[in-house]
Design a protein around this motif. Structure first.
Motif, PDB file in Angstrom:
ATOM      1  N   LEU A  92      25.430  82.459  32.220  1.00 48.63           N
ATOM      2  CA  LEU A  92      25.996  82.115  33.508  1.00 48.63           C
ATOM      3  C   LEU A  92      25.089  82.532  34.652  1.00 48.63           C
ATOM      4  O   LEU A  92      24.665  81.731  35.454  1.00 48.63           O
ATOM      5  CB  LEU A  92      27.371  82.758  33.638  1.00 48.63           C
ATOM      6  CG  LEU A  92      28.162  82.474  34.890  1.00 48.63           C
ATOM      7  CD1 LEU A  92      28.466  80.990  35.015  1.00 48.63           C
ATOM      8  CD2 LEU A  92      29.452  83.271  34.877  1.00 48.63           C
ATOM      9  N   VAL A  93      24.771  83.823  34.709  1.00 51.58           N
ATOM     10  CA  VAL A  93      24.072  84.362  35.868  1.00 51.58           C
ATOM     11  C   VAL A  93      23.083  85.437  35.437  1.00 51.58           C
ATOM     12  O   VAL A  93      23.376  86.249  34.564  1.00 51.58           O
ATOM     13  CB  VAL A  93      25.071  85.011  36.854  1.00 51.58           C
ATOM     14  CG1 VAL A  93      24.352  85.609  38.060  1.00 51.58           C
ATOM     15  CG2 VAL A  93      26.124  84.018  37.312  1.00 51.58           C
ATOM     16  N   ALA A 137      32.434  83.578  39.865  1.00 53.88           N
ATOM     17  CA  ALA A 137      31.573  82.730  39.024  1.00 53.88           C
ATOM     18  C   ALA A 137      32.075  82.731  37.584  1.00 53.88           C
ATOM     19  O   ALA A 137      32.105  81.688  36.932  1.00 53.88           O
ATOM     20  CB  ALA A 137      30.127  83.220  39.095  1.00 53.88           C
ATOM     21  N   TRP A 138      32.485  83.889  37.097  1.00 51.72           N
ATOM     22  CA  TRP A 138      33.003  83.988  35.734  1.00 51.72           C
ATOM     23  C   TRP A 138      34.306  83.205  35.614  1.00 51.72           C
ATOM     24  O   TRP A 138      34.524  82.490  34.642  1.00 51.72           O
ATOM     25  CB  TRP A 138      33.189  85.446  35.351  1.00 51.72           C
ATOM     26  CG  TRP A 138      33.820  85.634  34.010  1.00 51.72           C
ATOM     27  CD1 TRP A 138      35.040  86.176  33.755  1.00 51.72           C
ATOM     28  CD2 TRP A 138      33.287  85.262  32.739  1.00 51.72           C
ATOM     29  NE1 TRP A 138      35.294  86.173  32.403  1.00 51.72           N
ATOM     30  CE2 TRP A 138      34.227  85.618  31.754  1.00 51.72           C
ATOM     31  CE3 TRP A 138      32.102  84.664  32.333  1.00 51.72           C
ATOM     32  CZ2 TRP A 138      34.018  85.396  30.395  1.00 51.72           C
ATOM     33  CZ3 TRP A 138      31.900  84.441  30.978  1.00 51.72           C
ATOM     34  CH2 TRP A 138      32.854  84.803  30.031  1.00 51.72           C
ATOM     35  N   TRP A 158      31.657  88.086  43.900  1.00 50.67           N
ATOM     36  CA  TRP A 158      31.094  86.762  43.621  1.00 50.67           C
ATOM     37  C   TRP A 158      30.957  86.558  42.108  1.00 50.67           C
ATOM     38  O   TRP A 158      31.261  85.473  41.600  1.00 50.67           O
ATOM     39  CB  TRP A 158      29.747  86.593  44.323  1.00 50.67           C
ATOM     40  CG  TRP A 158      29.187  85.233  44.073  1.00 50.67           C
ATOM     41  CD1 TRP A 158      29.472  84.091  44.759  1.00 50.67           C
ATOM     42  CD2 TRP A 158      28.308  84.862  43.006  1.00 50.67           C
ATOM     43  NE1 TRP A 158      28.806  83.028  44.184  1.00 50.67           N
ATOM     44  CE2 TRP A 158      28.092  83.474  43.119  1.00 50.67           C
ATOM     45  CE3 TRP A 158      27.686  85.566  41.982  1.00 50.67           C
ATOM     46  CZ2 TRP A 158      27.269  82.776  42.239  1.00 50.67           C
ATOM     47  CZ3 TRP A 158      26.868  84.874  41.096  1.00 50.67           C
ATOM     48  CH2 TRP A 158      26.664  83.492  41.238  1.00 50.67           C
ATOM     49  N   LEU A 159      30.499  87.580  41.389  1.00 53.11           N
ATOM     50  CA  LEU A 159      30.365  87.470  39.934  1.00 53.11           C
ATOM     51  C   LEU A 159      31.716  87.216  39.269  1.00 53.11           C
ATOM     52  O   LEU A 159      31.811  86.408  38.344  1.00 53.11           O
ATOM     53  CB  LEU A 159      29.727  88.730  39.353  1.00 53.11           C
ATOM     54  CG  LEU A 159      28.225  88.867  39.601  1.00 53.11           C
ATOM     55  CD1 LEU A 159      27.763  90.292  39.323  1.00 53.11           C
ATOM     56  CD2 LEU A 159      27.454  87.860  38.762  1.00 53.11           C
ATOM     57  N   GLN A 204      22.180  80.208  37.300  1.00 50.63           N
ATOM     58  CA  GLN A 204      22.252  80.856  38.601  1.00 50.63           C
ATOM     59  C   GLN A 204      21.513  82.187  38.611  1.00 50.63           C
ATOM     60  O   GLN A 204      21.527  82.924  37.629  1.00 50.63           O
ATOM     61  CB  GLN A 204      23.703  81.101  38.998  1.00 50.63           C
ATOM     62  CG  GLN A 204      24.472  79.809  39.210  1.00 50.63           C
ATOM     63  CD  GLN A 204      25.933  80.070  39.530  1.00 50.63           C
ATOM     64  OE1 GLN A 204      26.604  80.806  38.827  1.00 50.63           O
ATOM     65  NE2 GLN A 204      26.416  79.450  40.587  1.00 50.63           N
ATOM     66  N   ARG A 254      35.165  80.599  37.252  1.00 50.15           N
ATOM     67  CA  ARG A 254      34.898  79.161  37.381  1.00 50.15           C
ATOM     68  C   ARG A 254      34.070  78.603  36.229  1.00 50.15           C
ATOM     69  O   ARG A 254      33.803  77.400  36.188  1.00 50.15           O
ATOM     70  CB  ARG A 254      34.149  78.879  38.686  1.00 50.15           C
ATOM     71  CG  ARG A 254      34.972  79.039  39.929  1.00 50.15           C
ATOM     72  CD  ARG A 254      34.191  78.626  41.177  1.00 50.15           C
ATOM     73  NE  ARG A 254      32.961  79.375  41.370  1.00 50.15           N
ATOM     74  CZ  ARG A 254      32.861  80.551  41.973  1.00 50.15           C
ATOM     75  NH1 ARG A 254      33.943  81.141  42.446  1.00 50.15           N
ATOM     76  NH2 ARG A 254      31.707  81.152  42.116  1.00 50.15           N
ATOM     77  N   ARG A 255      33.665  79.419  35.284  1.00 53.48           N
ATOM     78  CA  ARG A 255      32.781  78.973  34.207  1.00 53.48           C
ATOM     79  C   ARG A 255      33.430  77.813  33.440  1.00 53.48           C
ATOM     80  O   ARG A 255      34.639  77.720  33.348  1.00 53.48           O
ATOM     81  CB  ARG A 255      32.448  80.121  33.268  1.00 53.48           C
ATOM     82  CG  ARG A 255      33.626  80.486  32.376  1.00 53.48           C
ATOM     83  CD  ARG A 255      33.458  81.798  31.694  1.00 53.48           C
ATOM     84  NE  ARG A 255      34.579  82.112  30.852  1.00 53.48           N
ATOM     85  CZ  ARG A 255      35.746  82.576  31.249  1.00 53.48           C
ATOM     86  NH1 ARG A 255      35.975  82.773  32.525  1.00 53.48           N
ATOM     87  NH2 ARG A 255      36.704  82.846  30.387  1.00 53.48           N
ATOM     88  N   GLU A 296      20.384  77.387  40.882  1.00 55.00           N
ATOM     89  CA  GLU A 296      20.923  77.931  42.134  1.00 55.00           C
ATOM     90  C   GLU A 296      20.485  79.371  42.312  1.00 55.00           C
ATOM     91  O   GLU A 296      20.388  80.118  41.344  1.00 55.00           O
ATOM     92  CB  GLU A 296      22.456  77.896  42.132  1.00 55.00           C
ATOM     93  CG  GLU A 296      23.039  76.518  42.039  1.00 55.00           C
ATOM     94  CD  GLU A 296      24.557  76.527  41.998  1.00 55.00           C
ATOM     95  OE1 GLU A 296      25.137  75.515  42.386  1.00 55.00           O
ATOM     96  OE2 GLU A 296      25.162  77.541  41.581  1.00 55.00           O
ATOM     97  N   VAL A 335      21.664  82.693  44.656  1.00 62.45           N
ATOM     98  CA  VAL A 335      22.706  83.229  45.529  1.00 62.45           C
ATOM     99  C   VAL A 335      22.148  84.464  46.210  1.00 62.45           C
ATOM    100  O   VAL A 335      21.624  85.373  45.553  1.00 62.45           O
ATOM    101  CB  VAL A 335      23.979  83.579  44.718  1.00 62.45           C
ATOM    102  CG1 VAL A 335      24.997  84.291  45.589  1.00 62.45           C
ATOM    103  CG2 VAL A 335      24.566  82.322  44.108  1.00 62.45           C
TER     104      VAL A 335
END
Length: 147
Positions: free
Chosen positions: A35-36, A24-25, A20-21, A91, A27-28, A108, A110
């Protein structure tokens, strides 16, 4: 209000969190933005996440560090055992079996749930907590991986 995403059906919670990370990276939109925050209250868990993120292939590196690092202010993914001293970020990836008290500071949250029995009951309790308080909940089965 904080949106909560439950990804369930993972074979391994940590491997799914790392996957998932990476997503997410990928899609940054702003590489300078935090980011997270990965909430890993156990030192062994934080170490495992850190190690797994370093073991990824060369083209798949996700910049990350532990919260106490001097580089934390400029690193997109922070692994921490506490949320109290951190600024709110976009996130929160919760790897605790509890709902972190500071979760509502994030846009968000997760939650990743494995198929393992000991992981399911605490996840159900977290889901119930969020639902009873009116948080927007999204569910996705990731038994076949992230889509």
């Amino acid at each position: 209000m904080t949106r909560v995403h439950f990804f369930h059906g993972a074979n391994d919670r940590i491997e799914a969190a790392v996957a998932w990370l990476h997503g997410a990276w990928a899609r940054r939109q702003d590489t300078s933005a935090q980011l997270v925050v990965v909430f890993a209250p156990d030192a062994a868990l934080a170490d495992r996440i850190d190690r797994q993120l370093w073991l990824q292939p060369a083209g798949g590196f996700v910049p990350h560090c532990l919260a106490g690092s001097p580089l934390a202010a400029e690193t997109p993914v922070i692994i921490s055992d506490s949320l109290a001293a951190l600024d709110a970020h976009r996130q929160l990836l919760n790897l605790s079996d509890q709902v972190p008290s500071e979760f509502s500071r994030f846009d968000e949250v997760v939650e990743i749930v494995s198929q393992a029995g000991p992981d399911k009951l605490p996840a159900r309790e977290r889901f119930k907590f969020y639902r009873e308080r009116g948080y927007e909940l999204n569910n996705q089965d990731i038994s076949a991986g992230f889509s």
